[in-house]
Structures are given as C-alpha cells and as structure tokens.
Motif scaffolding. Structure first.
Motif, PDB file in Angstrom:
ATOM      1  N   LYS A  50       1.580 -51.441   3.691  1.00  0.00           N
ATOM      2  CA  LYS A  50       0.721 -50.466   3.031  1.00  0.00           C
ATOM      3  C   LYS A  50      -0.342 -49.987   4.027  1.00  0.00           C
ATOM      4  O   LYS A  50      -0.672 -50.698   4.982  1.00  0.00           O
ATOM      5  CB  LYS A  50       0.039 -51.071   1.807  1.00  0.00           C
ATOM      6  CG  LYS A  50       1.001 -51.461   0.684  1.00  0.00           C
ATOM      7  CD  LYS A  50       1.639 -50.234   0.049  1.00  0.00           C
ATOM      8  CE  LYS A  50       2.558 -50.635  -1.097  1.00  0.00           C
ATOM      9  NZ  LYS A  50       3.173 -49.457  -1.740  1.00  0.00           N
ATOM     10  N   PRO A  51      -0.892 -48.773   3.826  1.00  0.00           N
ATOM     11  CA  PRO A  51      -1.876 -48.248   4.778  1.00  0.00           C
ATOM     12  C   PRO A  51      -3.020 -49.218   5.054  1.00  0.00           C
ATOM     13  O   PRO A  51      -3.490 -49.914   4.146  1.00  0.00           O
ATOM     14  CB  PRO A  51      -2.379 -46.977   4.077  1.00  0.00           C
ATOM     15  CG  PRO A  51      -1.223 -46.531   3.237  1.00  0.00           C
ATOM     16  CD  PRO A  51      -0.587 -47.800   2.757  1.00  0.00           C
ATOM     17  N   ASP A  67      -5.327 -54.464   3.488  1.00  0.00           N
ATOM     18  CA  ASP A  67      -4.536 -53.244   3.359  1.00  0.00           C
ATOM     19  C   ASP A  67      -4.723 -52.601   1.990  1.00  0.00           C
ATOM     20  O   ASP A  67      -5.457 -53.109   1.130  1.00  0.00           O
ATOM     21  CB  ASP A  67      -3.054 -53.513   3.655  1.00  0.00           C
ATOM     22  CG  ASP A  67      -2.348 -54.377   2.611  1.00  0.00           C
ATOM     23  OD1 ASP A  67      -2.836 -54.479   1.466  1.00  0.00           O
ATOM     24  OD2 ASP A  67      -1.290 -54.949   2.923  1.00  0.00           O
ATOM     25  N   ASP A  69      -2.825 -52.398  -0.452  1.00  0.00           N
ATOM     26  CA  ASP A  69      -2.265 -53.143  -1.572  1.00  0.00           C
ATOM     27  C   ASP A  69      -3.186 -54.285  -1.990  1.00  0.00           C
ATOM     28  O   ASP A  69      -2.831 -55.070  -2.873  1.00  0.00           O
ATOM     29  CB  ASP A  69      -0.876 -53.691  -1.207  1.00  0.00           C
ATOM     30  CG  ASP A  69      -0.011 -53.971  -2.420  1.00  0.00           C
ATOM     31  OD1 ASP A  69      -0.201 -53.307  -3.460  1.00  0.00           O
ATOM     32  OD2 ASP A  69       0.861 -54.847  -2.331  1.00  0.00           O
ATOM     33  N   GLU A 356      -2.298 -45.667   8.915  1.00  0.00           N
ATOM     34  CA  GLU A 356      -1.878 -45.373   7.549  1.00  0.00           C
ATOM     35  C   GLU A 356      -0.364 -45.443   7.371  1.00  0.00           C
ATOM     36  O   GLU A 356       0.144 -45.220   6.266  1.00  0.00           O
ATOM     37  CB  GLU A 356      -2.457 -44.039   7.104  1.00  0.00           C
ATOM     38  CG  GLU A 356      -3.977 -44.097   7.001  1.00  0.00           C
ATOM     39  CD  GLU A 356      -4.592 -42.926   6.277  1.00  0.00           C
ATOM     40  OE1 GLU A 356      -3.893 -42.280   5.463  1.00  0.00           O
ATOM     41  OE2 GLU A 356      -5.784 -42.650   6.518  1.00  0.00           O
ATOM     42  N   GLY A 358       0.986 -48.272   7.627  1.00  0.00           N
ATOM     43  CA  GLY A 358       1.118 -49.647   7.164  1.00  0.00           C
ATOM     44  C   GLY A 358       1.308 -50.675   8.249  1.00  0.00           C
ATOM     45  O   GLY A 358       1.598 -51.840   7.963  1.00  0.00           O
TER      46      GLY A 358
END
Length: 372
Positions: A50-51, A67, A69, A356, A358
């Motif tokens: 995730k970003p 991150d 998430d 971004e 991830g």
C-alpha cells in the motif's frame, strides 16, 4: 532550569549512524553528516503493498515505516527483509520515533502506539480525539527522570505523554488541526505550526503557551530549528524565519504563489524547502534571499534531507533527486515511477524512502556490506 537545559542538550544530540525520527532529530533540521550516495544504486526494495506517505526511521540495523493500510513494518536495514508488522485501524502518515527500544507511531485512527522494536508487541496506546499524522518528538522529563513524548493531533491539541506508561502529562489546545511534528528549543520550549495559522511556542514543563506568532496562513509542515531561530513554510506561499523568544519575524520569502507542505532542512547558512511550484528552493538563512532553485516535473511535498554537501528529495513526478547544496545542480535522479511524497531517511550509506507504489526503496552504497 540548569538541570532542564542539560537534559535538553542531551536530547538534542543524535547518533550519527541512525535516523531515529522525523527529520532525524528533535530540532527537526533534516540533515546528516553522511555523504549523499554518489550514484542511485538500488540495494533493495520492500513491498509494503500500500502507498507509503510517511518517512521511515532507522535504528540499530532496522527500518520502521507505516503505510496506507495502517500497518507498521519493521525490516532489516541490510536486506529489506520483513522482521515483523503491526496493524492499526487506519492509514499511517506519521514517521515513527524509535527511542530506548520502543517504536512510537501515530495513526489516522487517533492513537499513538508504543511497540517493542524487537518484536512489534504492543506496550500501550494513547488515544486522542482525531487522527495523528505527524511524528512524535521526545525530551527528558524536566526533573531529568524518564522521557516525555510530544504529539500533535487533528483534535487540535498538542499532547505530552509519558513515554514509559502512555499516561497523559498535559495537553495544550489550539484553534485548528496540528499536522506537523513539534520541534524542541534548548530554552525548554516547544514550537510548532498549526492550521490555525499561528506558530505556537509552548513551555515544556506545563504546556502553557509563551506566545503566538502570526504566519498569515495555515501550516501543514514542521518547524526546523537552528541556533535559536525557527523556519517553516505555509499554505500562504511563504517561508518564514522567526525568533521564538521574542516573537519577531526575521524574514519572509515569497516567490510564486504556491504553498509549502514540505518541511525545511537547515544548515548554518542555508534553508532548503520543497514547494508545490514543482521546485526545490535554497535560501540564505540570514536574509531569506534565494540562492538557487531546482526544477522537478511535479509538486515537491517531500521534505529534503541534506546529506553532507548534497540534498536528497522526492517529487510527485515519480523521481528521487540528488542535487548539490552549493549550486542546486543535479547529481542524479532515480526513476521510481510513482509519486514520492514521503521524506527520505538517511543512515549508514543508504537513503531509505517510500513511494505511492507501495514500495520502500534503499538507495546508495551501505557502509556495512549487505548480508549474502
């Protein structure tokens, strides 16, 4: 007071081989003696999935980062191998603070978490009334015993929390969100900008406000401190230099009408800050006059890090750049291919930065050879 100043002097020093918090140390100067990598050699990547919008912390051979998430990741500095992870209830943009074997990190779920650095086990969590997007700072308790954390929240309060127990010490209310990290002055005061458009100067001992300084627009970034002065950009297209003791504004820098979300990096004679005009700006610290600008192809919300005589910074154009501190000439650019809004961290020969897409990237040449 003498004991307090001695404790602060110890707090303001940082281990050169680590990057333990937002901007590298409690004065948020965004600089290290480590030379910038000569070439953008990719040592490893770690796929968070995730970003990654917040900066990383680097301590004792480990890298810590959050991150989108809501997961806190601990990875091995030499290899990028994941060691553990911890799930919060919402996205993370705050840079971790690593102190005495504990990782402190805020989440958009409104909590500040204390995790064991070795295992990721939860020690405690402290709840605010809104999201925590800025990294915590730390200082010795004024009586010299134990550590206090300083945490800004979108609940409009600056929270002082006992680092060992997670218990509230005091909190100071402002009139709007606090997005950035608070900085420490050696005078026993704390300084931070708020979305209420003020720079706040707060007494460490009790959280009472010493003074406010009008900045003309809301402040999303963190204040950098150098030799008794503070430097910060705002949404009103200004970079401001100020004296927190007198409240005097020393200078204001305005170029184009674009806001500053990037936190400044400072040296004895330079202030370097990214801008949404797609440029990196270098200013004379004494006068606020422009020394040079460096053009990227995207907004520069990433906060620059000064590495010796070089500067490393990310851009929304998907690149990580390294430029000369002296003249702003490009040394290299590393193509990531996704916006880089996170601030780099630098330690032991490597620059660590999330993007971004991830992924977390380790770029440079490690001072200690990577494990086979």
């Amino acid at each position: 007071m003498r004991a307090l100043l001695a404790a602060l002097a110890l707090t303001l020093s940082a281990h050169a081989a680590d990057w333990p918090m937002h901007r590298g140390g409690p004065q948020l100067q965004g600089r290290t003696d480590m030379p910038a990598p000569e070439k953008p050699d990719l040592v490893w990547t770690f796929a968070a999935g995730k970003p990654i919008k917040g900066g990383a912390a680097i301590v004792a051979g480990r890298v810590f980062v959050g991150d989108d998430d809501g997961i806190v990741h601990a990875v091995e500095f030499a290899t990028g191998k994941e060691l553990w992870k911890f799930k919060t209830e919402a996205s993370i943009e705050a840079t971790p603070l690593v102190l005495n074997g504990v990782v402190y990190i805020g989440s958009s779920d409104g909590n500040e978490y204390a995790l064991e650095a070795d295992s990721g086990k939860l020690k405690w969590k402290y709840t605010t009334d809104d999201k925590v997007l800025g990294g915590a700072n730390h200082t010795k308790n004024p009586n010299g015993e134990g550590e206090w954390l300083l945490i800004g929240s979108y609940d409009t309060n600056l929270h002082c929390v006992d680092a060992a127990t997670g218990k509230a010490v005091w909190k100071h209310a402002t009139d709007n969100y606090i997005n950035g990290s608070p900085a420490l002055f050696s005078t026993g005061e704390i300084v931070f900008g708020g979305c209420d458009s003020y720079i706040h100067v707060i007494q460490l001992a009790d959280g009472k406000e010493s003074r406010q300084i009008e900045s003309d627009a809301y402040i999303a970034s963190s204040v950098a401190v150098m030799e008794g002065l503070g430097y910060v950009g705002n949404y009103g297209n200004l970079v401001v230099a100020f004296d927190p003791k007198s409240g005097d504004v020393k200078w204001k820098y305005r170029d184009r009408n674009f806001p500053y979300f990037s936190s400044a990096a400072v040296t004895t004679d330079r202030v370097v800050v990214g801008c949404r005009d797609k440029r990196l700006h270098c200013l004379d610290r004494a006068t606020g006059k422009a020394v040079w600008t460096f053009q990227t192809r995207g907004e520069v919300d990433s906060s620059p890090v000064i590495c010796g005589d070089g500067i490393v910074v990310g851009s929304a154009d998907g690149r990580l750049y390294c430029v000369n501190l002296a003249d702003g000439k490009q040394r290299w650019a590393y193509e990531i291919g996704a916006p880089v809004t996170a601030s780099p961290a630098a330690a032991d020969g490597l620059v660590i930065v999330g993007a971004e897409d991830g992924n977390l990237y380790a770029i440079g040449k490690p001072a200690t050879p990577a494990k086979p």
